[in-house]
Write an enzyme that holds these catalytic residues in place. Structure first.
Site, PDB file in Angstrom:
ATOM      1  N   LYS A 206       0.857  -1.192   0.000  1.00  0.00           N
ATOM      2  CA  LYS A 206       0.000   0.000   0.000  1.00  0.00           C
ATOM      3  C   LYS A 206       0.886   1.231   0.000  1.00  0.00           C
ATOM      4  O   LYS A 206       1.507   1.554   1.014  1.00  0.00           O
ATOM      5  CB  LYS A 206      -0.905   0.036   1.233  1.00  0.00           C
ATOM      6  CG  LYS A 206      -1.939   1.168   1.167  1.00  0.00           C
ATOM      7  CD  LYS A 206      -2.562   1.459   2.507  1.00  0.00           C
ATOM      8  CE  LYS A 206      -1.760   2.462   3.318  1.00  0.00           C
ATOM      9  NZ  LYS A 206      -1.712   3.813   2.715  1.00  0.00           N
ATOM     10  N   GLU A 281      10.095   0.920  10.682  1.00  0.00           N
ATOM     11  CA  GLU A 281      10.968   2.099  10.737  1.00  0.00           C
ATOM     12  C   GLU A 281      10.076   3.274  11.091  1.00  0.00           C
ATOM     13  O   GLU A 281       9.227   3.692  10.307  1.00  0.00           O
ATOM     14  CB  GLU A 281      11.659   2.295   9.385  1.00  0.00           C
ATOM     15  CG  GLU A 281      12.892   3.193   9.480  1.00  0.00           C
ATOM     16  CD  GLU A 281      12.544   4.654   9.272  1.00  0.00           C
ATOM     17  OE1 GLU A 281      12.218   5.317  10.277  1.00  0.00           O
ATOM     18  OE2 GLU A 281      12.610   5.116   8.129  1.00  0.00           O
ATOM     19  N   CYS A 315      13.254  11.005   8.100  1.00  0.00           N
ATOM     20  CA  CYS A 315      13.364  10.399   9.422  1.00  0.00           C
ATOM     21  C   CYS A 315      14.778  10.485   9.978  1.00  0.00           C
ATOM     22  O   CYS A 315      14.974  10.517  11.184  1.00  0.00           O
ATOM     23  CB  CYS A 315      12.901   8.957   9.376  1.00  0.00           C
ATOM     24  SG  CYS A 315      13.718   7.967   8.118  1.00  0.00           S
ATOM     25  N   GLU A 419       9.923  14.324  17.344  1.00  0.00           N
ATOM     26  CA  GLU A 419      10.212  14.457  15.921  1.00  0.00           C
ATOM     27  C   GLU A 419       9.274  15.496  15.312  1.00  0.00           C
ATOM     28  O   GLU A 419       8.049  15.340  15.358  1.00  0.00           O
ATOM     29  CB  GLU A 419      10.040  13.114  15.216  1.00  0.00           C
ATOM     30  CG  GLU A 419      10.445  13.157  13.752  1.00  0.00           C
ATOM     31  CD  GLU A 419      10.323  11.799  13.076  1.00  0.00           C
ATOM     32  OE1 GLU A 419      11.226  11.444  12.300  1.00  0.00           O
ATOM     33  OE2 GLU A 419       9.336  11.086  13.336  1.00  0.00           O
TER      34      GLU A 419
END
Length: 514
Positions: A206, A281, A315, A419
């Site tokens: 996906k 991840e 990231c 983050e």
């Protein structure tokens, strides 16, 4: 990017089931441009390209202007079920093919991706708001690059080894469900598909519904290489619908996910009942340590380049700069100079160094962090709220942010812990190297880090003390052949390299007679 030539055997001499010879595309860019109007992405199920529906899909906007450029078609439950059934049915036959045969399909895909590099670059620029040179070199370049040495790495992983009287072998995991993030949609789709099927797995993937145009173009190119039906299936849709259905399905043997920590936790909760393995991840809050002898001329451009990489949306961004307190004033001055030279503007405009973030929602999210820093009294070195100066009026509907730097930030502050996923840097000062290491390790994350020192051995020694899956030492380049992934809440498992490929296999021990 140079691409090795494709050699295809004479079909008359090919083994049964081998792919037919692949002809170069007459017009590799045909149909890949969004210039003629909004593109509606579809699905690739059991070897057939399925048209997506405009109604009920997710709009895809050009972040530079806010203009609608596409719609991500959503797969319903029946389409997802067909994709999983096709992958399950194709799994035994695909796993039985030799690696060399499987790689011939992937080599053909690589050739098509390389031939369509211009068109793919334009799609990446349009849907991500990136500078064209960066889009081509990094996004398209990595998509092609991850295929170039895949066969060698896969062979190394699949080669049996003797352990005394035992033979240890690796076999395909089976049906892999893969879910990609929106910040590298092209590379992630190519990497997750190619890694899995090279090892003999079948895939249902996906792509991110937020940014799907380049991924759909790559899917259409893959559909041309003649893969057996069911080996690769691509289904569009949202995470709560399609993603959740894939993760929970009993026919899935392995999950490969890149995205948020919150979704990663949800996947782990779901798979606790099915005991399905996963590689996750989940992002990071990555530190860059400037040791007292580091060259600021080399280190600071490197750190700022990492922080603003991909318009700040990566990231592995080095978003925490940790420096000796004695160097704080000089670091601040030099960082300010670099930011002042960074031009924010339309991606295709000459001189632009930083484009917009990906969406209005992302613009609002990052602005919320900046507002929190201002309201809590952090010292603003550069940037702040509002559109960047000099932005053309025609682009005021785009999702632009000013590159922002807060300095002398406390290690426990929210902006130094969470983050942000935008062009925001925090500078933290410490009294000694031990404190710098403690601050670097003082978050819930552990994806990447960086160390700078005039002494390479010293940099390596400090790097070994950092809780991170990958450490950039003195500006070392990213390497697709090395494993990538995190520790702590940055996820589990690895992608890329031998270790990443090994995650997509199961280990079997054959106990042989003495």
């Amino acid at each position: 990017m140079p691409t090795p030539g494709l050699t295809v055997a004479d079909p008359a001499a090919a083994s049964p089931g081998a792919p037919s010879p692949v002809r170069p595309m007459d017009a590799p860019a045909a149909g890949l441009s969004v210039a003629s109007g909004p593109t509606v992405t579809g699905h690739y199920v059991d070897g057939v390209l399925v048209e997506g529906a405009r109604s009920g899909g997710t709009p895809v906007h050009d972040p530079a202007t806010g203009e609608l450029i596409g719609v991500t078609g959503h797969a319903g439950p029946a389409t997802v079920a067909r994709a999983l059934a096709a992958a399950r049915a194709a799994a035994p036959g695909w796993a039985a093919r030799p690696l060399a045969e499987r790689m011939r399909y992937l080599d053909a895909w690589r050739e098509r991706l390389a031939a369509a590099a211009d068109a793919l670059t334009e799609l990446v620029v349009d849907e991500l708001g990136l500078i064209p040179e960066f889009a081509r070199r990094v996004h398209v370049g990595r998509a092609v690059g991850c295929l170039e040495h895949l066969g060698e790495l896969a062979e190394a992983v699949l080669t049996p080894r003797r352990e005394g009287t035992s033979l240890v072998v690796r076999e395909p995991a089976g049906v892999v469900a893969a879910i990609t993030a929106w910040n590298f949609p092209l590379h992630m789709l190519v990497s997750k598909i190619s890694s899995a099927i090279a090892l003999g797995n079948t895939v249902v993937i996906k792509p991110s519904e937020i940014k799907s145009l380049a991924a759909w173009a790559a899917t259409r190119l893959l559909a041309q290489v003649g893969l057996p039906p069911g080996v690769v299936n691509v289904v569009g849709g949202t995470g709560p619908e399609v993603g959740a259905a894939l993760v929970a399905h009993p026919d899935v043997d392995m999950i490969s996910f890149t995205g948020s920590r919150e979704v990663g936790r949800s996947i782990l909760a779901t798979t606790a009942t099915t005991i399905t393995r996963s590689v996750l991840e989940l992002g990071g809050k990555n530190p860059a340590l400037l040791l007292p002898d580091a060259s600021l001329d080399e280190a600071l451009p490197g750190v700022l380049g990492s922080c603003l990489f991909n318009n700040g949306q990566v990231c592995g961004a080095q978003s925490r700069l940790i420096v000796p307190r004695a160097l704080l004033a000089e670091v601040e001055e030099r960082v300010a100079e670099i930011v002042d030279r960074t031009v924010v503007g339309p991606p295709r405009a000459a001189g632009t160094g930083l484009g917009p973030v990906v969406s209005a929602a992302q613009q609002a999210r990052v602005s919320g962090f900046i507002a929190d820093g201002l309201s809590s009294g952090l010292r603003l070195l550069r940037g702040g709220l509002g559109l960047p100066e000099g932005l053309p009026a025609s682009h005021h509907g785009g999702y632009y942010l000013r590159p922002t730097v807060f300095t002398d930030v406390a290690a426990g502050h929210r902006l130094a812990q969470e983050e942000i996923f935008g062009p925001v840097l925090t500078i933290l000062a410490c009294d000694n190297v031990d404190d710098m290491v403690a601050v670097a390790n003082g978050t819930r994350y552990g994806l990447t880090a960086a160390v700078w020192s005039a002494d390479l051995d010293r940099s390596i020694a400090v790097a070994r003390r950092l809780n991170a899956g990958q450490v950039v030492v003195n500006g070392g380049a990213f390497n697709l052949a090395a494993p990538y992934g995190g520790v702590r809440e940055s996820g589990n498992g690895r992608e890329h390299g031998r270790e990443g490929l090994a995650e997509l296999t199961e280990v079997k021990s054959l106990q042989l007679p003495a």
